[in-house]
Scaffold this active site. Structure first.
Site, PDB file in Angstrom:
ATOM      1  CG  PHE A  46      52.424  36.723  47.457  1.00  0.00           C
ATOM      2  CD1 PHE A  46      52.264  37.626  46.423  1.00  0.00           C
ATOM      3  CD2 PHE A  46      53.666  36.609  48.073  1.00  0.00           C
ATOM      4  CE1 PHE A  46      53.315  38.419  46.000  1.00  0.00           C
ATOM      5  CE2 PHE A  46      54.727  37.403  47.659  1.00  0.00           C
ATOM      6  CZ  PHE A  46      54.553  38.299  46.612  1.00  0.00           C
ATOM      7  N   GLY A  50      46.671  33.484  44.712  1.00  0.00           N
ATOM      8  CA  GLY A  50      45.384  33.873  45.279  1.00  0.00           C
ATOM      9  C   GLY A  50      45.189  35.372  45.413  1.00  0.00           C
ATOM     10  CG  HIS A  51      46.617  39.376  47.031  1.00  0.00           C
ATOM     11  ND1 HIS A  51      47.254  40.533  46.631  1.00  0.00           N
ATOM     12  CD2 HIS A  51      45.711  39.766  47.958  1.00  0.00           C
ATOM     13  CE1 HIS A  51      46.782  41.562  47.302  1.00  0.00           C
ATOM     14  NE2 HIS A  51      45.856  41.127  48.115  1.00  0.00           N
ATOM     15  CG  PHE A  52      43.530  40.097  43.611  1.00  0.00           C
ATOM     16  CD1 PHE A  52      42.653  39.685  44.614  1.00  0.00           C
ATOM     17  CD2 PHE A  52      44.207  41.299  43.784  1.00  0.00           C
ATOM     18  CE1 PHE A  52      42.431  40.479  45.732  1.00  0.00           C
ATOM     19  CE2 PHE A  52      43.989  42.090  44.897  1.00  0.00           C
ATOM     20  CZ  PHE A  52      43.106  41.680  45.868  1.00  0.00           C
ATOM     21  CB  VAL A  94      48.235  43.274  43.473  1.00  0.00           C
ATOM     22  CG1 VAL A  94      48.712  44.417  44.361  1.00  0.00           C
ATOM     23  CG2 VAL A  94      47.599  43.812  42.210  1.00  0.00           C
TER      24      VAL A  94
END
Length: 153
Positions: free
Chosen positions: A57, A60-62, A67
């Site tokens: 994850f 893309g986050h971030f 985070v």
């Protein structure tokens, strides 16, 4: 004091990743707990998530400031509660589904390198429906708290 600590540690029920997979149906990449430090079937579970920069994850986050998504922390808390509920003999082989999330508060960020302590206590249960009081901490600081409603299916 040393004997008390030793006896306390001996009374804890630990689960490694393979033992967790025997209780809950989640698998990579959605199995969000790494080990269980202690649990009592139908009462509570304490688990940990060791957050690595390699978590999928984070792409893309971030990308500029990795985070862990808050909803995944809530899911990790739910999986911790599922260990407590699904380790009961009458619930073995079943699935615990979300029935609701209430009183959810996000109080801090989870970033690569964090060791997240996940604790879910079952505070009410009637038949296949129950509520867990859940809290996630990093280094003793609360990052997420919530009441999670579950349904056994």
């Amino acid at each position: 004091m040393e004997n008390k600590r030793k006896n306390s540690a001996e009374n804890k029920k630990h689960l490694n990743i393979q033992e967790i997979k025997e209780i809950i149906p989640h698998r990579h990449p959605f199995l969000l707990i790494d080990y269980v430090e202690d649990y009592e079937p139908g009462q509570y579970a304490v688990a940990y998530k060791c957050v690595s920069y390699r978590e999928e994850f984070f792409a893309g986050h971030f990308p500029q400031e990795p985070v862990m998504p808050g909803v995944l922390t809530v899911e990790a808390l739910a999986q911790t509660g599922a260990v407590a509920i699904l380790s009961m003999p009458e619930n073995r082989g079943k699935t615990a589904y979300f029935g609701g999330i209430s009183k959810c508060k996000f109080r801090g960020k989870i970033v690569p390198g964090d060791k997240v302590r996940l604790e879910t206590k079952i505070i009410r249960q009637k038949g296949p429906v129950g509520i867990g009081e859940a809290i996630a901490t990093v280094e003793g600081e609360t990052v997420v708290s919530a009441e999670l409603t579950f349904m056994i299916g």
